[in-house]
Design a protein around this motif. Structure first.
Motif, PDB file in Angstrom:
ATOM      1  N   UNK A   1       1.026  -1.530  -0.181  1.00  0.00           N
ATOM      2  CA  UNK A   1       0.127   0.102   0.299  1.00  0.00           C
ATOM      3  C   UNK A   1       1.055   1.968   0.197  1.00  0.00           C
ATOM      4  N   UNK A   2       0.422   3.025  -1.039  1.00  0.00           N
ATOM      5  CA  UNK A   2       0.934   3.204  -0.525  1.00  0.00           C
ATOM      6  C   UNK A   2       0.919   4.051   0.421  1.00  0.00           C
ATOM      7  N   UNK A   3       2.332   4.705   0.606  1.00  0.00           N
ATOM      8  CA  UNK A   3       2.755   5.057   1.726  1.00  0.00           C
ATOM      9  C   UNK A   3       2.849   4.666   3.433  1.00  0.00           C
ATOM     10  N   UNK A   4       2.602   3.218   3.398  1.00  0.00           N
ATOM     11  CA  UNK A   4       2.565   2.724   4.438  1.00  0.00           C
ATOM     12  C   UNK A   4       3.764   2.304   5.091  1.00  0.00           C
ATOM     13  N   UNK A   5       3.683   2.162   5.686  1.00  0.00           N
ATOM     14  CA  UNK A   5       5.801   1.401   6.872  1.00  0.00           C
ATOM     15  C   UNK A   5       4.996   0.263   7.493  1.00  0.00           C
ATOM     16  N   UNK A   6       5.769  -0.126   7.999  1.00  0.00           N
ATOM     17  CA  UNK A   6       5.734  -1.628   8.710  1.00  0.00           C
ATOM     18  C   UNK A   6       5.750  -0.528  10.656  1.00  0.00           C
ATOM     19  N   UNK A   7       4.651  -1.062  11.122  1.00  0.00           N
ATOM     20  CA  UNK A   7       4.871  -1.057  12.724  1.00  0.00           C
ATOM     21  C   UNK A   7       5.945  -1.058  13.428  1.00  0.00           C
ATOM     22  N   UNK A   8       7.108  -0.618  14.577  1.00  0.00           N
ATOM     23  CA  UNK A   8       8.338  -1.134  14.867  1.00  0.00           C
ATOM     24  C   UNK A   8       7.316  -2.496  15.713  1.00  0.00           C
ATOM     25  N   UNK A   9       6.559  -2.669  16.055  1.00  0.00           N
ATOM     26  CA  UNK A   9       5.713  -3.745  17.059  1.00  0.00           C
ATOM     27  C   UNK A   9       5.778  -5.351  16.056  1.00  0.00           C
ATOM     28  N   UNK A  10       5.749  -5.092  15.161  1.00  0.00           N
ATOM     29  CA  UNK A  10       5.665  -5.421  13.264  1.00  0.00           C
ATOM     30  C   UNK A  10       6.758  -6.091  13.443  1.00  0.00           C
ATOM     31  N   UNK A  11       8.137  -5.024  13.262  1.00  0.00           N
ATOM     32  CA  UNK A  11       9.425  -5.411  12.634  1.00  0.00           C
ATOM     33  C   UNK A  11      10.609  -6.072  13.776  1.00  0.00           C
ATOM     34  N   UNK A  12       9.827  -5.584  15.152  1.00  0.00           N
ATOM     35  CA  UNK A  12      10.206  -6.610  15.857  1.00  0.00           C
ATOM     36  C   UNK A  12      10.254  -7.694  16.271  1.00  0.00           C
ATOM     37  N   UNK A  13       8.099  -8.588  16.017  1.00  0.00           N
ATOM     38  CA  UNK A  13       8.446  -9.714  16.097  1.00  0.00           C
ATOM     39  C   UNK A  13       8.912 -10.784  14.683  1.00  0.00           C
ATOM     40  N   UNK A  14       8.878 -10.021  13.734  1.00  0.00           N
ATOM     41  CA  UNK A  14       9.220 -10.079  12.596  1.00  0.00           C
ATOM     42  C   UNK A  14      11.143 -10.802  13.064  1.00  0.00           C
ATOM     43  N   UNK A  15      12.036  -9.481  12.956  1.00  0.00           N
ATOM     44  CA  UNK A  15      13.523 -10.492  13.707  1.00  0.00           C
ATOM     45  C   UNK A  15      13.309 -10.869  15.021  1.00  0.00           C
ATOM     46  N   UNK A  16      12.484 -11.089  15.541  1.00  0.00           N
ATOM     47  CA  UNK A  16      12.933 -12.103  16.994  1.00  0.00           C
ATOM     48  C   UNK A  16      12.156 -13.051  16.548  1.00  0.00           C
ATOM     49  N   UNK A  17      11.136 -14.107  15.207  1.00  0.00           N
ATOM     50  CA  UNK A  17      10.922 -14.796  14.965  1.00  0.00           C
ATOM     51  C   UNK A  17       9.052 -15.107  15.592  1.00  0.00           C
ATOM     52  N   UNK A  33       9.806  -3.795  -1.976  1.00  0.00           N
ATOM     53  CA  UNK A  33       9.392  -2.530  -2.413  1.00  0.00           C
ATOM     54  C   UNK A  33       9.533  -1.441  -1.783  1.00  0.00           C
ATOM     55  N   UNK A  34      10.822  -1.928   0.343  1.00  0.00           N
ATOM     56  CA  UNK A  34      10.288  -0.035   0.443  1.00  0.00           C
ATOM     57  C   UNK A  34      11.981   0.008   1.742  1.00  0.00           C
ATOM     58  N   UNK A  35      12.448   0.660   0.475  1.00  0.00           N
ATOM     59  CA  UNK A  35      13.869   0.439   1.549  1.00  0.00           C
ATOM     60  C   UNK A  35      14.018   0.641   2.427  1.00  0.00           C
ATOM     61  N   UNK A  36      13.438   1.898   3.218  1.00  0.00           N
ATOM     62  CA  UNK A  36      12.856   2.091   4.514  1.00  0.00           C
ATOM     63  C   UNK A  36      12.625   0.689   5.749  1.00  0.00           C
ATOM     64  N   UNK A  37      11.961   0.187   5.414  1.00  0.00           N
ATOM     65  CA  UNK A  37      11.288  -0.394   6.214  1.00  0.00           C
ATOM     66  C   UNK A  37      12.433  -2.234   6.639  1.00  0.00           C
ATOM     67  N   UNK A  38      13.142  -1.717   4.583  1.00  0.00           N
ATOM     68  CA  UNK A  38      13.818  -3.464   4.664  1.00  0.00           C
ATOM     69  C   UNK A  38      14.840  -3.208   6.020  1.00  0.00           C
ATOM     70  N   UNK A  39      15.897  -1.088   5.624  1.00  0.00           N
ATOM     71  CA  UNK A  39      16.424  -0.807   6.565  1.00  0.00           C
ATOM     72  C   UNK A  39      16.327  -1.781   7.845  1.00  0.00           C
ATOM     73  N   UNK A  40      15.063  -0.973   8.070  1.00  0.00           N
ATOM     74  CA  UNK A  40      14.697  -0.839   9.578  1.00  0.00           C
ATOM     75  C   UNK A  40      14.822  -2.441  10.605  1.00  0.00           C
ATOM     76  N   UNK A  41      14.062  -3.285   9.677  1.00  0.00           N
ATOM     77  CA  UNK A  41      14.107  -4.764   9.685  1.00  0.00           C
ATOM     78  C   UNK A  41      15.694  -5.895   9.617  1.00  0.00           C
TER      79      UNK A  41
END
Length: 309
Positions: A1-17, A33-41
Motif C-alpha cells: 500500500x502506498x505510503x504505508x510503513x510497518x509498525x515497530x512492533x511488527x518489525x520487532x516480532x518479525x526479527x525475533x521470529x 519495494x520499501x527501502x526504509x522498512x527493509x533497513x529497519x528490519x
C-alpha cells in the motif's frame, strides 16, 4: 500500500521470529519495494539474538574472500585458462535459465513429446494409418497444458516452496516454465504435423499442420489463469479435459457416426476443421489468448504464493 510503513512492533516480532507465517509473508512482500522498512528490519535483526551469528558469518565470508586461496602449482606451470568475463556471464545466465525452466527441460516430459511426434509419423508411414494427422491435431493443443502441470508445483520441484517465494518466483517463474514447455512442444509437434501425409482419399482434408498453434496457446494461457484460483494441477486437468471432451463428445454422439474406424476419423476431421479452419475460429482463439494474457497481468499478485502451502 502506498505510503504505508510497518509498525515497530511488527518489525520487532518479525526479527525475533514470533510473527505468524502469513503476516511474515505479507511483510516480506512489502520489504521488496520499501527501502526504509527493509533497513529497519535489518537493523532489528542485527540488534537481536541473531545479530551475533550474522556478524560471525559476515566475518567468515570476508575472511574467505580476502585471503588468497592456497595453491600447490609450481611457478613453471602455465597459468590456468580463464574465459573472458562476458563469456562467463553468458554461461552463468544460460545455466540459471535452464535450471529455472524446470522439468520441462530437465525431466522426462521433453522425451515424451518427442515420442508423441515420432509415434505419429511412424503410425502414418509404418502403420499406414490415414488418420494420424487428425489424431495429432486433436492431442497437440493439450500437450503444452500437460507440460505446465508437470513443470510447476511441489510435485515437480523439490525446492518449489523456496523458489516460488523468492523475488523471482510467482507469476514470473510460472511464465518461465510455460515458455520452456512451449519452446519444446510447439516446434516438435508442428514439424511432425508437416511430415504427416494428408488424409486418405475417402476422408475429408484435415486442417493444416500449424492451425493448432493458436488454440494450444489459448488453452495454455487459460490454464494459467485458472491456476490462480484452483492451483496448477487442477486447472490444467480442467482445461485439458474440457478440450478433449469438447472434441470427443460431438464425434461420439453425431448421427453420422458409423461403426468403422474411417467414420470416426472422418467425423474427427470435420470437428477439427470446425474448431481450427478459417479466419473466424482462429480470430476467436487469438481473442481468447489476448484476454487470458490480460487476466494474468491483472491478477499477477495471486501467483506470489501459488502452491506453497
Amino acid at each position: 500500500m502506498t505510503g504505508w510503513h510497518a509498525p515497530d512492533d511488527l518489525v520487532t516480532r518479525y526479527a525475533d521470529g514470533s510473527l505468524p507465517e502469513t503476516d511474515a509473508w505479507s511483510l516480506e512482500k512489502h520489504l521488496e519495494s520499501c527501502g526504509p522498512c527493509a533497513a529497519r528490519v535489518s537493523h532489528a535483526a542485527r540488534a537481536g539474538a541473531a545479530g551475533v551469528v550474522l556478524a560471525e558469518v559476515r566475518d567468515a565470508v570476508l575472511h574467505a574472500v580476502r585471503e588468497p586461496a592456497p595453491t600447490t602449482a609450481r611457478t613453471s606451470d602455465p597459468a590456468p585458462t580463464r574465459l573472458p568475463a562476458p563469456a562467463r556471464a553468458v554461461g552463468g545466465r544460460l545455466t540459471r535459465i535452464v535450471w529455472a525452466a524446470g522439468p520441462a527441460l530437465r525431466g522426462a516430459w521433453a522425451g515424451a513429446v518427442v515420442l508423441v511426434a515420432v509415434g505419429a509419423v511412424a503410425l502414418a508411414y509404418g502403420g499406414g494409418a490415414a488418420g494420424a494427422r487428425p489424431l495429432l491435431l486433436a492431442v497437440a493443443p493439450v500437450v503444452p497444458v500437460a507440460g505446465v502441470a508437470l513443470s510447476y508445483g511441489r510435485h515437480a520441484d523439490p525446492l518449489h516452496e523456496i523458489v516460488a517465494t523468492s523475488p523471482s518466483g510467482g507469476l514470473r517463474l510460472l511464465l518461465m516454465r510455460t515458455a520452456a514447455v512451449l519452446a519444446v512442444s510447439l516446434p516438435l509437434l508442428t514439424v511432425a504435423g508437416l511430415l504427416l501425409p494428408p488424409s486418405g482419399p475417402h476422408l475429408p482434408a484435415a486442417p493444416a499442420a500449424a492451425t493448432w498453434l493458436l488454440p494450444g496457446l489459448a488453452l495454455t494461457l487459460a490454464s494459467l489463469v485458472l491456476s490462480g484460483y484452483v492451483g496448477c494441477r487442477t486447472a490444467t486437468a480442467v482445461v485439458g479435459g474440457g478440450w478433449l471432451l469438447a472434441l470427443a463428445a460431438p464425434v461420439l454422439t453425431a448421427s453420422v457416426l458409423t461403426a468403422t474406424g474411417s467414420g470416426l476419423t472422418a467425423r474427427l476431421v470435420q470437428q477439427l476443421s470446425l474448431y481450427f479452419t478459417g479466419a473466424s475460429p482462429q480470430a476467436g482463439w487469438a481473442a481468447a489468448a489476448a484476454l487470458c494474457a490480460l487476466l494474468l497481468a491483472a491478477r499477477r499478485s495471486a501467483y506470489d504464493r501459488l502452491e506453497t502451502m
